[in-house]
Design a protein around this motif. Sequence first.
Motif, PDB file in Angstrom:
ATOM      1  N   VAL A   1     -37.919  -1.112  16.895  1.00  0.00           N
ATOM      2  CA  VAL A   1     -39.020  -0.798  15.983  1.00  0.00           C
ATOM      3  C   VAL A   1     -40.175  -1.781  16.186  1.00  0.00           C
ATOM      4  N   LYS A   2     -39.857  -3.078  16.251  1.00  0.00           N
ATOM      5  CA  LYS A   2     -40.902  -4.085  16.491  1.00  0.00           C
ATOM      6  C   LYS A   2     -41.563  -3.867  17.850  1.00  0.00           C
ATOM      7  N   TYR A   3     -40.733  -3.545  18.850  1.00  0.00           N
ATOM      8  CA  TYR A   3     -41.252  -3.282  20.193  1.00  0.00           C
ATOM      9  C   TYR A   3     -42.240  -2.116  20.144  1.00  0.00           C
ATOM     10  N   ALA A   4     -41.895  -1.090  19.369  1.00  0.00           N
ATOM     11  CA  ALA A   4     -42.773   0.072  19.227  1.00  0.00           C
ATOM     12  C   ALA A   4     -44.084  -0.308  18.527  1.00  0.00           C
ATOM     13  N   LEU A   5     -43.983  -1.122  17.472  1.00  0.00           N
ATOM     14  CA  LEU A   5     -45.197  -1.538  16.753  1.00  0.00           C
ATOM     15  C   LEU A   5     -46.087  -2.407  17.641  1.00  0.00           C
ATOM     16  N   ILE A   6     -45.478  -3.317  18.364  1.00  0.00           N
ATOM     17  CA  ILE A   6     -46.234  -4.143  19.306  1.00  0.00           C
ATOM     18  C   ILE A   6     -46.812  -3.242  20.404  1.00  0.00           C
ATOM     19  N   GLY A   7     -46.032  -2.267  20.797  1.00  0.00           N
ATOM     20  CA  GLY A   7     -46.497  -1.307  21.794  1.00  0.00           C
ATOM     21  C   GLY A   7     -47.727  -0.553  21.332  1.00  0.00           C
ATOM     22  N   ILE A   8     -47.786  -0.218  20.050  1.00  0.00           N
ATOM     23  CA  ILE A   8     -48.967   0.459  19.508  1.00  0.00           C
ATOM     24  C   ILE A   8     -50.190  -0.441  19.642  1.00  0.00           C
ATOM     25  N   LEU A   9     -50.012  -1.715  19.320  1.00  0.00           N
ATOM     26  CA  LEU A   9     -51.100  -2.671  19.501  1.00  0.00           C
ATOM     27  C   LEU A   9     -51.507  -2.741  20.973  1.00  0.00           C
ATOM     28  N   GLY A  10     -50.515  -2.787  21.860  1.00  0.00           N
ATOM     29  CA  GLY A  10     -50.796  -2.806  23.293  1.00  0.00           C
ATOM     30  C   GLY A  10     -51.493  -1.540  23.756  1.00  0.00           C
ATOM     31  N   LEU A  11     -51.107  -0.400  23.165  1.00  0.00           N
ATOM     32  CA  LEU A  11     -51.766   0.858  23.516  1.00  0.00           C
ATOM     33  C   LEU A  11     -53.228   0.859  23.086  1.00  0.00           C
ATOM     34  N   ILE A  12     -53.497   0.244  21.951  1.00  0.00           N
ATOM     35  CA  ILE A  12     -54.887   0.137  21.501  1.00  0.00           C
ATOM     36  C   ILE A  12     -55.696  -0.677  22.508  1.00  0.00           C
ATOM     37  N   VAL A  13     -55.117  -1.790  22.960  1.00  0.00           N
ATOM     38  CA  VAL A  13     -55.777  -2.611  23.984  1.00  0.00           C
ATOM     39  C   VAL A  13     -55.928  -1.796  25.270  1.00  0.00           C
ATOM     40  N   ASP A  14     -54.824  -1.216  25.737  1.00  0.00           N
ATOM     41  CA  ASP A  14     -54.807  -0.450  26.978  1.00  0.00           C
ATOM     42  C   ASP A  14     -55.818   0.701  26.931  1.00  0.00           C
ATOM     43  N   PHE A  15     -55.707   1.563  25.927  1.00  0.00           N
ATOM     44  CA  PHE A  15     -56.580   2.722  25.858  1.00  0.00           C
ATOM     45  C   PHE A  15     -58.030   2.334  25.572  1.00  0.00           C
TER      46      PHE A  15
ATOM     47  N   LYS B   1     -52.543  10.369  30.810  1.00  0.00           N
ATOM     48  CA  LYS B   1     -52.340   8.952  30.479  1.00  0.00           C
ATOM     49  C   LYS B   1     -51.378   8.816  29.302  1.00  0.00           C
ATOM     50  N   ILE B   2     -51.531   9.630  28.284  1.00  0.00           N
ATOM     51  CA  ILE B   2     -50.664   9.561  27.098  1.00  0.00           C
ATOM     52  C   ILE B   2     -49.216   9.878  27.467  1.00  0.00           C
ATOM     53  N   VAL B   3     -48.984  10.969  28.176  1.00  0.00           N
ATOM     54  CA  VAL B   3     -47.614  11.368  28.533  1.00  0.00           C
ATOM     55  C   VAL B   3     -46.975  10.331  29.456  1.00  0.00           C
ATOM     56  N   ALA B   4     -47.702   9.908  30.477  1.00  0.00           N
ATOM     57  CA  ALA B   4     -47.159   8.930  31.425  1.00  0.00           C
ATOM     58  C   ALA B   4     -46.878   7.595  30.737  1.00  0.00           C
ATOM     59  N   THR B   5     -47.737   7.196  29.819  1.00  0.00           N
ATOM     60  CA  THR B   5     -47.542   5.940  29.098  1.00  0.00           C
ATOM     61  C   THR B   5     -46.310   6.004  28.204  1.00  0.00           C
ATOM     62  N   PHE B   6     -46.089   7.129  27.555  1.00  0.00           N
ATOM     63  CA  PHE B   6     -44.912   7.298  26.701  1.00  0.00           C
ATOM     64  C   PHE B   6     -43.625   7.111  27.515  1.00  0.00           C
ATOM     65  N   VAL B   7     -43.540   7.755  28.657  1.00  0.00           N
ATOM     66  CA  VAL B   7     -42.361   7.620  29.519  1.00  0.00           C
ATOM     67  C   VAL B   7     -42.218   6.170  29.981  1.00  0.00           C
ATOM     68  N   ALA B   8     -43.328   5.543  30.357  1.00  0.00           N
ATOM     69  CA  ALA B   8     -43.309   4.164  30.837  1.00  0.00           C
ATOM     70  C   ALA B   8     -42.804   3.198  29.765  1.00  0.00           C
ATOM     71  N   VAL B   9     -43.189   3.415  28.519  1.00  0.00           N
ATOM     72  CA  VAL B   9     -42.769   2.532  27.420  1.00  0.00           C
ATOM     73  C   VAL B   9     -41.248   2.567  27.250  1.00  0.00           C
ATOM     74  N   LEU B  10     -40.660   3.727  27.335  1.00  0.00           N
ATOM     75  CA  LEU B  10     -39.199   3.826  27.205  1.00  0.00           C
ATOM     76  C   LEU B  10     -38.502   3.060  28.332  1.00  0.00           C
ATOM     77  N   ILE B  11     -39.005   3.217  29.539  1.00  0.00           N
ATOM     78  CA  ILE B  11     -38.434   2.496  30.677  1.00  0.00           C
ATOM     79  C   ILE B  11     -38.586   0.991  30.479  1.00  0.00           C
ATOM     80  N   GLN B  12     -39.778   0.567  30.063  1.00  0.00           N
ATOM     81  CA  GLN B  12     -40.051  -0.858  29.866  1.00  0.00           C
ATOM     82  C   GLN B  12     -39.142  -1.475  28.817  1.00  0.00           C
TER      83      GLN B  12
END
Length: 129
Positions: A10-24, A104-115
């Motif tokens: 859950v924390k990883y996902a929340l941090i990931g959202i912050l990272g997605l904001i930076v990334d996007f 970008k959205i679909v590829a990023t979603f798959v990448a996050v799970l792998i990461q």
Amino acid sequence: MYSENFLQLVKYALIGILGLIVDFGVYMIFTYFNVDVEIANVISSTCGIINNFFWNSYTNFKVHDRLLLRFISYFLVGQITTVFTTGSLFIFVTKLGFPHLVVKIVATFVAVLIQFVINKVITFRKSRD
């Protein structure tokens, strides 16, 4: 009540959202100025990776030893998935004409799970010292 693994996810996902904001955010700025989507993706993904490493290291997995080695590991895992997202953009946007944000959205979603799996098992494992 919840397992440590679940809370870390859950924390990883929340941090990931912050990272997605930076990334996007960075991605949108570069593509607004007509930078190729592949180049924009490499730069923006790298910014998100760096941001997320420090948040995950200090607030989620709480491991600070061997920080440089952990950063290198996290960065390499992130760059492997950057290759995946960049390849997806090249194939589906540049070659096939799909909308770049959708790809970008679909590829990023798959990448996050792998990461998450790789970083949980390798990068942020607790030392046995």
